[in-house]
Design an enzyme around this catalytic site. Structure first.
Site, mmCIF file in Angstrom:
data_model
loop_
_atom_site.group_PDB
_atom_site.id
_atom_site.type_symbol
_atom_site.label_atom_id
_atom_site.label_comp_id
_atom_site.label_asym_id
_atom_site.label_seq_id
_atom_site.Cartn_x
_atom_site.Cartn_y
_atom_site.Cartn_z
ATOM 1 N N PRO A 33 0.794 -1.228 0.000
ATOM 2 C CA PRO A 33 0.000 0.000 0.000
ATOM 3 C C PRO A 33 0.834 1.289 0.000
ATOM 4 O O PRO A 33 1.880 1.357 0.642
ATOM 5 C CB PRO A 33 -0.818 -0.106 1.293
ATOM 6 C CG PRO A 33 -0.127 -1.110 2.132
ATOM 7 C CD PRO A 33 0.534 -2.057 1.179
ATOM 8 N N ASN A 34 0.322 2.242 -0.745
ATOM 9 C CA ASN A 34 0.878 3.604 -0.854
ATOM 10 C C ASN A 34 2.167 3.694 -1.671
ATOM 11 O O ASN A 34 2.661 4.789 -1.914
ATOM 12 C CB ASN A 34 1.091 4.243 0.538
ATOM 13 C CG ASN A 34 -0.208 4.357 1.296
ATOM 14 O OD1 ASN A 34 -1.170 4.915 0.787
ATOM 15 N ND2 ASN A 34 -0.264 3.805 2.495
ATOM 16 N N ARG B 181 5.343 10.916 -2.557
ATOM 17 C CA ARG B 181 5.098 10.620 -1.145
ATOM 18 C C ARG B 181 6.369 10.811 -0.312
ATOM 19 O O ARG B 181 7.367 10.115 -0.519
ATOM 20 C CB ARG B 181 4.665 9.151 -1.049
ATOM 21 C CG ARG B 181 4.530 8.621 0.328
ATOM 22 C CD ARG B 181 4.406 7.106 0.327
ATOM 23 N NE ARG B 181 4.187 6.644 1.677
ATOM 24 C CZ ARG B 181 4.396 5.399 2.076
ATOM 25 N NH1 ARG B 181 4.802 4.482 1.211
ATOM 26 N NH2 ARG B 181 4.186 5.060 3.319
ATOM 27 N N TYR C 230 11.414 8.535 1.135
ATOM 28 C CA TYR C 230 11.356 7.464 0.130
ATOM 29 C C TYR C 230 12.018 7.821 -1.200
ATOM 30 O O TYR C 230 12.043 6.996 -2.113
ATOM 31 C CB TYR C 230 9.883 7.076 -0.107
ATOM 32 C CG TYR C 230 9.220 6.542 1.146
ATOM 33 C CD1 TYR C 230 9.638 5.341 1.708
ATOM 34 C CD2 TYR C 230 8.196 7.246 1.790
ATOM 35 C CE1 TYR C 230 9.057 4.854 2.871
ATOM 36 C CE2 TYR C 230 7.601 6.766 2.942
ATOM 37 C CZ TYR C 230 8.039 5.572 3.477
ATOM 38 O OH TYR C 230 7.473 5.087 4.626
ATOM 39 N N ASN D 225 7.765 -5.772 -1.024
ATOM 40 C CA ASN D 225 7.772 -4.655 -0.077
ATOM 41 C C ASN D 225 6.341 -4.565 0.448
ATOM 42 O O ASN D 225 5.467 -4.000 -0.213
ATOM 43 C CB ASN D 225 8.186 -3.348 -0.765
ATOM 44 C CG ASN D 225 8.264 -2.201 0.243
ATOM 45 O OD1 ASN D 225 7.759 -2.313 1.366
ATOM 46 N ND2 ASN D 225 8.881 -1.102 -0.161
ATOM 47 N N ALA E 299 3.183 -0.803 4.784
ATOM 48 C CA ALA E 299 2.646 -0.748 6.151
ATOM 49 C C ALA E 299 2.204 -2.124 6.661
ATOM 50 O O ALA E 299 2.215 -2.379 7.876
ATOM 51 C CB ALA E 299 1.485 0.237 6.204
ATOM 52 N N GLU F 85 12.356 -9.684 1.425
ATOM 53 C CA GLU F 85 11.616 -8.510 1.909
ATOM 54 C C GLU F 85 12.451 -7.262 1.610
ATOM 55 O O GLU F 85 13.631 -7.226 1.952
ATOM 56 C CB GLU F 85 11.397 -8.672 3.421
ATOM 57 C CG GLU F 85 10.679 -7.523 4.084
ATOM 58 C CD GLU F 85 10.598 -7.716 5.603
ATOM 59 O OE1 GLU F 85 10.953 -8.810 6.112
ATOM 60 O OE2 GLU F 85 10.199 -6.744 6.278
ATOM 61 N N HIS G 251 12.638 -2.953 1.801
ATOM 62 C CA HIS G 251 12.117 -1.649 2.246
ATOM 63 C C HIS G 251 13.022 -0.559 1.704
ATOM 64 O O HIS G 251 14.254 -0.683 1.767
ATOM 65 C CB HIS G 251 12.073 -1.563 3.771
ATOM 66 C CG HIS G 251 11.165 -2.577 4.363
ATOM 67 N ND1 HIS G 251 9.800 -2.449 4.306
ATOM 68 C CD2 HIS G 251 11.420 -3.765 4.939
ATOM 69 C CE1 HIS G 251 9.248 -3.514 4.854
ATOM 70 N NE2 HIS G 251 10.201 -4.335 5.255
ATOM 71 N N ARG H 98 13.652 4.058 12.259
ATOM 72 C CA ARG H 98 12.501 4.960 12.259
ATOM 73 C C ARG H 98 11.667 4.771 13.536
ATOM 74 O O ARG H 98 12.202 4.383 14.574
ATOM 75 C CB ARG H 98 11.687 4.742 10.975
ATOM 76 C CG ARG H 98 12.518 5.053 9.712
ATOM 77 C CD ARG H 98 11.717 4.874 8.454
ATOM 78 N NE ARG H 98 10.588 5.797 8.398
ATOM 79 C CZ ARG H 98 9.573 5.679 7.535
ATOM 80 N NH1 ARG H 98 9.581 4.683 6.641
ATOM 81 N NH2 ARG H 98 8.578 6.540 7.550
HETATM 82 C C1 DQA Z 1 8.303 0.893 3.686
HETATM 83 C C2 DQA Z 1 8.449 1.128 5.190
HETATM 84 C C3 DQA Z 1 7.102 0.951 5.891
HETATM 85 O O1 DQA Z 1 7.244 1.170 7.279
HETATM 86 C C4 DQA Z 1 6.099 1.949 5.348
HETATM 87 O O2 DQA Z 1 4.834 1.733 5.937
HETATM 88 C C5 DQA Z 1 6.024 1.942 3.875
HETATM 89 C C6 DQA Z 1 7.232 1.778 3.078
HETATM 90 C C7 DQA Z 1 9.626 1.198 2.935
HETATM 91 O O3 DQA Z 1 9.729 0.764 1.783
HETATM 92 O O4 DQA Z 1 10.504 1.851 3.476
HETATM 93 O O5 DQA Z 1 4.952 2.182 3.300
HETATM 94 O O6 DQA Z 1 7.985 -0.470 3.465
#
Ligand code: DQA
Length: 142
Positions: free
Chosen positions: A9-10, A17, A22, A71, A74, A95, A97, A104
């Site tokens: 998501p997002n 964003r 990011y 990835n 959240a 995984e 990120h 963080r």
């Molecule tokens: C994320 C880190 C997560 O905590 C966050 O909710 C994201 C992006 C990252 O790629 O750094 O949406 O997965």
């Protein structure tokens, strides 16, 4: 050899964003880099983005791939369902990120996915996806 890359998501908002967290690279640009590198390495890549936990679980369950790069965004910090799906299909998973989740907020330091992943790449920006593609070739070829 086929990999499935899932963006949670997002991540469709990358580029706009929180660029200070990011970066400025858009999801389309990241996907293009993943496709180019995969092609160079002789790997078939399917890419999927969803804001919905159920759709991500469905994509993992399809088992049309040899290795998963995910990835979970959240959902990393909340989703037993995504963890269980990865565990259930028995395929290696990496995984990724973009930000360093361990540097963080405290709630981001817990990953429900890490315990069922082959490995985790965190904090290396969009490059993390490309490192994951390179690693997937090694994992699958032994
Ligand atoms: C994320 C880190 C997560 O905590 C966050 O909710 C994201 C992006 C990252 O790629 O750094 O949406 O997965």
């Amino acid at each position: 050899m086929k990999i499935l890359v899932i963006h949670g998501p997002n991540l469709n908002l990358l580029g706009k964003r929180e660029p200070e967290v990011y970066g400025c690279t858009t999801l389309d640009e990241i996907n293009q880099q993943i496709c180019e590198l995969s092609k160079d390495l002789g790997i078939e890549a399917e890419i999927f983005q969803s804001n919905s936990e159920g759709e991500i679980v469905d994509a993992i369950q399809k088992k049309t791939y040899n290795l998963l790069i995910i990835n979970p965004a959240a959902y990393t910090h909340t989703s037993v369902a995504i963890r269980d799906a990865i565990s259930a299909v028995g395929r290696p998973a990496i995984e990724v990120h973009i930000s360093n989740i361990h540097k963080r907020e405290d709630f981001r330091k817990t990953s429900y996915i890490a315990g069922v992943a082959t490995g985790q790449i965190s904090g290396l920006g969009a490059e993390g996806y490309l490192l994951a593609v390179r690693a997937s070739q090694k994992i699958l070829n032994g």
